[in-house]
Structures are given as structure tokens and as C-alpha cells.
Write a protein that holds these residues in place. Structure first.
Motif, PDB file in Angstrom:
ATOM      1  N   HIS A 264       0.793  -1.234   0.000  1.00 39.47           N
ATOM      2  CA  HIS A 264       0.000   0.000   0.000  1.00 39.47           C
ATOM      3  C   HIS A 264       0.827   1.287   0.000  1.00 39.47           C
ATOM      4  CE1 HIS A 264      -2.527  -3.207   1.606  1.00 39.47           C
ATOM      5  NE2 HIS A 264      -3.541  -2.559   1.057  1.00 39.47           N
ATOM      6  N   LEU A 265       0.217   2.334  -0.514  1.00 34.90           N
ATOM      7  CA  LEU A 265       0.797   3.674  -0.517  1.00 34.90           C
ATOM      8  C   LEU A 265       0.511   4.285   0.857  1.00 34.90           C
ATOM      9  CD1 LEU A 265       2.028   5.787  -2.574  1.00 34.90           C
ATOM     10  CD2 LEU A 265      -0.280   6.689  -2.789  1.00 34.90           C
TER      11      LEU A 265
ATOM     12  N   GLU B 185      -0.928   0.176  -3.898  1.00 33.59           N
ATOM     13  CA  GLU B 185      -2.370   0.440  -3.832  1.00 33.59           C
ATOM     14  C   GLU B 185      -2.689   1.741  -3.093  1.00 33.59           C
ATOM     15  OE1 GLU B 185      -4.636  -2.531  -1.687  1.00 33.59           O
ATOM     16  OE2 GLU B 185      -6.496  -1.386  -1.908  1.00 33.59           O
ATOM     17  N   ASN B 186      -3.620   2.499  -3.645  1.00 33.49           N
ATOM     18  CA  ASN B 186      -4.164   3.684  -2.953  1.00 33.49           C
ATOM     19  C   ASN B 186      -5.001   3.234  -1.755  1.00 33.49           C
ATOM     20  OD1 ASN B 186      -6.015   2.637  -5.074  1.00 33.49           O
ATOM     21  ND2 ASN B 186      -7.439   4.129  -4.204  1.00 33.49           N
ATOM     22  N   VAL B 187      -4.833   3.884  -0.598  1.00 33.95           N
ATOM     23  CA  VAL B 187      -5.607   3.493   0.587  1.00 33.95           C
ATOM     24  C   VAL B 187      -6.749   4.476   0.822  1.00 33.95           C
ATOM     25  CG1 VAL B 187      -3.639   2.359   1.687  1.00 33.95           C
ATOM     26  CG2 VAL B 187      -4.100   4.763   2.212  1.00 33.95           C
TER      27      VAL B 187
ATOM     28  N   GLU C 193      -3.839  13.299  -4.369  1.00 37.19           N
ATOM     29  CA  GLU C 193      -3.387  11.913  -4.216  1.00 37.19           C
ATOM     30  C   GLU C 193      -3.087  11.287  -5.573  1.00 37.19           C
ATOM     31  OE1 GLU C 193      -5.276   9.312  -1.231  1.00 37.19           O
ATOM     32  OE2 GLU C 193      -5.530   7.891  -2.882  1.00 37.19           O
ATOM     33  N   TRP C 194      -3.920  11.636  -6.580  1.00 40.95           N
ATOM     34  CA  TRP C 194      -3.696  10.995  -7.884  1.00 40.95           C
ATOM     35  C   TRP C 194      -2.385  11.462  -8.514  1.00 40.95           C
ATOM     36  CZ3 TRP C 194      -8.200  13.554  -6.512  1.00 40.95           C
ATOM     37  CH2 TRP C 194      -8.388  14.847  -7.017  1.00 40.95           C
TER      38      TRP C 194
ATOM     39  N   ILE D  82     -11.079   4.877  -3.452  1.00 43.73           N
ATOM     40  CA  ILE D  82     -11.233   6.178  -4.120  1.00 43.73           C
ATOM     41  C   ILE D  82     -12.583   6.780  -3.726  1.00 43.73           C
ATOM     42  CG2 ILE D  82     -11.531   7.346  -6.343  1.00 43.73           C
ATOM     43  CD1 ILE D  82      -9.471   5.487  -7.526  1.00 43.73           C
ATOM     44  N   TYR D  83     -13.612   5.936  -3.756  1.00 44.80           N
ATOM     45  CA  TYR D  83     -14.951   6.419  -3.398  1.00 44.80           C
ATOM     46  C   TYR D  83     -14.966   6.935  -1.951  1.00 44.80           C
ATOM     47  CZ  TYR D  83     -19.854   6.561  -2.187  1.00 44.80           C
ATOM     48  OH  TYR D  83     -21.076   6.980  -1.736  1.00 44.80           O
TER      49      TYR D  83
END
Ligand SMILES: [Fe+2]
Lengths: 273, 281
Positions: free
Chosen positions: B95-96, B140-142, B155-156, B177-178
Motif C-alpha cells: 500500500h501507498l 495500492e491507494n488506501v 493523491e492521484w 477512491i470512493y
């Protein structure tokens, strides 16, 4: 943001998660929308505790049921404060739980609680200990009689010796079977815990003879030495049949990894002088 | 390397070990949590190997702590490398985020300040890990619940720059993301639009808990309608990507997750495998 600044931010974040309010951690964060800074931070602080409490509940289902919700919360809250995880895997997080219970009120006044935790951790150790082949009863029965005296053996890596001062395995078993646990009574005895060939964890009580045999074999002593040792505990005529019966029992239950029957060079250094 | 497409997978959970062997569900691959299998033997290892014989696996870690200010944990990395050797996964992800420092592990996926210095820190570390493991990793984005005042990037942008510069790939978690979009008030589609499709090798789908004002990434519910819509949007935008469902709490029977996974197949079928037009004669 320099690496020192990042380190400082992370140090303060961890302190905040652990309940410290020494640093106003909300100073680090941006106020956004309708959610307050405190609410945002509290999500992390709550998640930290909930996750670790859950680990203890999953590792110690019987202990948790035995002490009930109020003591469970007290135990887990304090344990999380005293022993923050130093491991990359949650598997080790509750390793210090028996020791914590033995030294902190109100648990230390009920020593069976710490012992129950120690028992459950040994079950976990047996559960995911290394795999290894199992020796069979056939290997023993086809062994030439001349090799018997020098026979040594290696136990399966899952085998654990548990010394109880209380009737903890009986308490454990009752709760596991959703029955009322027996009253805790002092009962000093020994148990072997192991993982069977179906990968299920088992335990059974052993008497002083089996304990002597287990400890000696586990230290590498051969069968001849073992027979001598248990002579002190029983009449001579019964010695060999008892040793054979223990060995067959251990073999058929999958406790023995290997029977070793080569003449051991310099094995005598294991013998007391 | 060309982006592989594994199809549709599930996170492998203890509750389903035996069912996976007995029922051989129509799941194209499974994702395993690396740390759960960093044990010597017994049931976890038995099922890991038995399931590996039948399905492709990917490994997903939670303890690399790539964003920590502490040195990387070489003990962890060497165990990870040994497990990779054992499992031969299609790929490996983490994870990021950071999870701890100075020997303390929070076991949570904690957010980072989105700054240039932190980008450099992550790039160096990801490169080191990739060299050490001898393979690319996925990051992975957390989900996050706060923004640091120091952050001056989205973040992107943060994630895209890191992926390009470190030459790693991305595991895009649509639910995260949601969740973050709701908690921080950005537009989720804007995040998706900004992503480089070539870097996205895997997608996570999961459920969350909606508290109105904020949303928590709990993985204990079915995937919400909003997340399905965002997934469909992503699928259209970036083309075929190996997709899986993560479920970590209130775990339903395996069959229910397989049915939920079928929804991902159905939603993407017209987008990824357009049917030839039927011609009436
Ligand atoms: Fe995820």
C-alpha cells in the motif's frame, strides 16, 4: 517536508493513536468540510484499538469467553497500551498476554487466567508450527531388536509440553464445547499438545512416566537410558511394555517425526557423568 | 512488460479454504494476504499450496510500510522474498502508506503527506524493494480520513508520479477512491481520469460503511451501487484490468462472493468484449 519532519509527524501520529494528547496532533491536519479534525483523527484512533482487540479475541476465544466482556475490555485496553505491536505480523502481537495477565490486577489474583492464555498460545504454536514427516508404528515394529537399545527419536515440530498448575485444559475444553467451565482447582500436571495428521490441534494429559520418557527422548537420550530412568517409577517387569506402549501411542497419533537408529557417534556426551 | 489480464478474482479467506478445494468455484484467481502465510506450516500453508496448485495467486502485503520514515524492515522483506519463491505469484502488492516506526506497528494503513520530499522518499524505497525482490511491485491507494496541512499535491498526482518514477505498477482500489472522495470532498471520476491506464494492473472492489457525513472502509458489506458505478466508469476508461473483491468481515458463504464477482464480469463484458452486432436478415 524533510525526512526529519516526516519522522516527527509519524512519531506524533503513533503517540496519538496510543492515546497520548501531549501533542496537539490536529495541528498537522487540514480542516475540511463538515467533519471536525477530532472526528477525523478519532477514526484512526478507534480503528487502531478495534483491530488489536479483535486479534486478541480471535487468538484467545476461550480466554475471552472465560473472563467475560468487562474484563476482556480491561485486559485488551491495558495490554495494547503496555505492549504495542513490535511485529510485522499480528500473529505475534499477543505473545506477551500470559505474562501480562500474571502480573496485573485483577487477573494476577486468578492465576488460572494467565495459564489459560499460555495454553491457548501453545495451541496456536502447534497449529502453525513447521510441517514434517511422521514416523509410523510399522517402522518401530520392523526395527531389528538389536537396534532397540540405541533408538532415539525426534518429535514433530508441533509437539509442545504444557505444565499446568490448574485444571486449565478442562476449563478450556468445557468452554470450547459451550458448557459451563468447572471451578478452577489447583492441579499440577503435564500435557502434550500437538497437531495431528489431519492438521487439527490435540492435547492429552501425561503421567510422570510419560513425562520422563518425553523429556529424555526430547533431549536425545536413547531407549536404553530411558528404560533405566523409569525403573525408579515402576516395577521392572512393566518397563519395556510401558515404553513400547508410549512409543506406539505417540507414533499412531503423529507425535514422532523420526525414529533414529544409527549408532550415534559421541552420543555419550548427552549422558550425565 | 505487457499488462497481464488474469480475469476476476477473490481475496482468499480462511473461512473459505476448504470450500475452494471442494467446490472449485469459478474464480479465475485468488489474492492472498502475504503476512497470513509467513508461518512455518500447518493449515495455512497446506491450503496455500493446495489452492496454488489449482489457481493463479497474487500476493498482497500490509506491512511493507513503504512510506515510513524508518529504514525498511529487511527481516520482513526477506520473509516476503522467501514466500514469493514458494508461491510463485503473478505479482506482489502493498500500500501507498506507512504502518509504523521505531519498532511500533499500528497494523493500520496510515496516510502520508503528499509532498515532493515524500515522493522522493517513496521512489527510492520502491526502487530498492523492486531491486531486492527482483520484480516490479504494485502499490495500492488506501482509504483516508484526513489530509495533512503540508500536502500540496492531489493523491492521484502523488501516486502517478511515484509509479512513473519508481517504475512500479498500481493496484487501484475503487472503493478506497470512493471512500476518500466522500471524506475529502473531491470528485472520484477526476481521480480515475488522471490515472495512467498502463500502470493499473489490478483493481480492488469492496464494501464500506456509510455514516452520512463520512464513510469508513470496513470491507464488511456488499459492494455499494455507487462503487459499482465508479467501477464501470473505470472499466470503460482504462480497459481490461484484473479485478477482485476484498471481503474481511461478516464474511458470507463463498457462493455469495462468487455471485457478487459475476456482477463485475457482467458489467465489464460489453465494455471489454463487445459482441458482434446481430444482423437481421
Ligand atoms: Fe484494497
Amino acid at each position: 517536508m524533510s525526512s526529519d519532519a516526516l519522522a516527527e509527524l509519524q512519531k506524533h501520529f503513533l503517540a496519538y493513536l496510543q492515546g497520548s494528547d501531549q501533542v496537539q496532533f490536529s495541528d498537522y491536519i487540514l480542516t475540511q468540510g463538515e467533519i471536525s479534525d477530532e472526528q477525523r483523527l478519532a477514526i484512526y484512533r478507534n480503528a487502531y484499538r478495534i483491530r488489536l482487540k479483535d486479534v486478541i479475541l480471535v487468538d484467545h476465544p476461550v480466554l475471552s469467553a472465560y473472563i467475560g466482556d468487562i474484563w476482556f475490555d480491561k485486559m485488551t485496553d491495558e495490554y495494547i497500551n503496555i505492549h504495542p505491536s513490535q511485529y510485522y505480523s499480528l500473529r505475534q502481537f499477543a505473545d506477551h498476554l500470559p505474562q501480562y495477565l500474571n502480573h496485573h490486577a485483577p487477573f494476577l489474583d486468578h492465576p488460572q487466567i494467565g495459564e489459560l492464555a499460555r495454553f491457548e498460545r501453545l495451541l496456536l504454536t502447534a497449529f502453525d508450527a513447521a510441517d514434517a514427516e511422521r514416523a509410523t508404528t510399522e517402522e518401530l515394529s520392523t526395527l531389528s531388536p538389536t537396534l532397540w537399545p540405541s533408538l532415539t527419536l525426534r518429535f514433530h515440530p508441533s509437539v509442545q509440553l504444557f505444565q499446568s498448575e490448574w485444571n486449565v485444559p478442562l476449563i478450556w475444553k468445557a468452554i470450547k464445547n459451550e458448557q459451563d467451565p468447572p471451578i478452577a482447582i489447583k492441579e499440577k500436571c503435564h500435557w502434550l499438545i500437538w497437531r495431528n495428521t489431519e492438521r487439527l490441534t490435540e492435547f492429552h494429559r501425561i503421567d510422570d512416566v510419560s513425562l520422563t520418557l518425553f523429556e529424555n527422548f526430547n533431549q536425545g537420550y536413547d531407549l536404553a537410558y530411558n528404560c533405566e530412568q523409569i525403573l525408579a517409577l515402576m516395577i521392572e517387569d512393566d518397563v519395556s511394555s510401558r515404553v513400547v506402549s508410549d512409543l506406539l501411542g505417540w507414533l499412531s497419533n503423529g507425535l514422532i517425526h523420526a525414529l533414529i537408529h544409527e549408532q550415534k557417534p559421541a552420543s555419550s556426551n548427552l549422558l550425565p557423568v | 512488460m505487457q499488462k497481464p489480464f488474469l480475469g476476476f478474482g477473490l481475496g482468499l479467506r480462511t473461512d473459505h479454504f476448504q470450500d475452494v478445494l471442494d467446490r472449485a468455484p469459478t474464480v479465475d484467481w485468488f489474492e492472498v494476504i502475504s503476512e497470513n502465510f509467513m508461518v512455518a506450516g500447518g493449515k495455512p500453508k497446506f491450503y496455500l499450496h493446495a489452492i496454488r496448485e489449482r489457481y493463479p495467486l497474487v500476493m498482497h502485503g500490509v506491512s511493507m510500510s513503504i512510506g515510513s520514515a524508518d529504514p525498511l524492515n529487511m527481516d520482513y522483506l526477506s520473509n516476503l522474498k522467501a514466500l514469493i519463491n514458494e508461491v510463485q505469484p503473478e505479482w506482489v502488492s502493498d500500500h501507498l502508506c506507512w504502518t509504523g516506526m521505531q519498532k511500533m506497528n499500528s497494523h493500520d494503513l496510515l496516510p502520508l503527506p503528499y509532498t515532493d520530499d515524500v515522493i522522493q522518499h517513496l521512489i527510492e524505497r520502491i526502487k530498492f524493494v523492486q531491486d531486492y525482490l527482483g520484480r516490479q511491485i504494485l502499490i495500492e491507494n488506501v482509504s483516508s480520513y484526513l489530509t495533512f496541512s503540508e500536502s500540496h499535491l492531489t493523491e492521484w498526482d502523488f501516486l502517478n508520479i511515484i509509479a512513473e518514477e519508481a517504475d512500479c505498477n498500481i493496484l487501484l482500489d475503487i472503493n478506497n477512491i470512493y471512500v476518500s472522495a466522500r471524506n475529502h470532498g473531491f470528485k472520484a471520476e477526476q481521480y480515475i481520469d488522471a490515472m495512467n491506464p498502463n500502470r493499473i494492473w489490478q483493481i480492488h472492489l469492496a464494501g464500506h460503511s456509510d455514516y452520512g457525513q463520512y464513510v469508513i472502509d470496513t470491507h464488511d458489506h456488499d459492494i455499494s451501487e455507487a462503487v459499482w458505478e465508479l467501477y464501470q466508469y473505470t472499466a470503460k476508461k482504462i480497459g481490461p484490468v484484473s479485478t477482485m473483491i476484498e471481503r474481511d468481515d461478516h464474511i458470507p458463504p463463498l457462493g455469495e462472493l462468487v455471485t457478487e464477482l459475476d456482477k463485475a464480469r457482467l458489467l465489464t463484458a460489453p465494455l471489454w468484449h463487445p459482441q458482434p452486432h446481430l444482423v437481421c436478415v
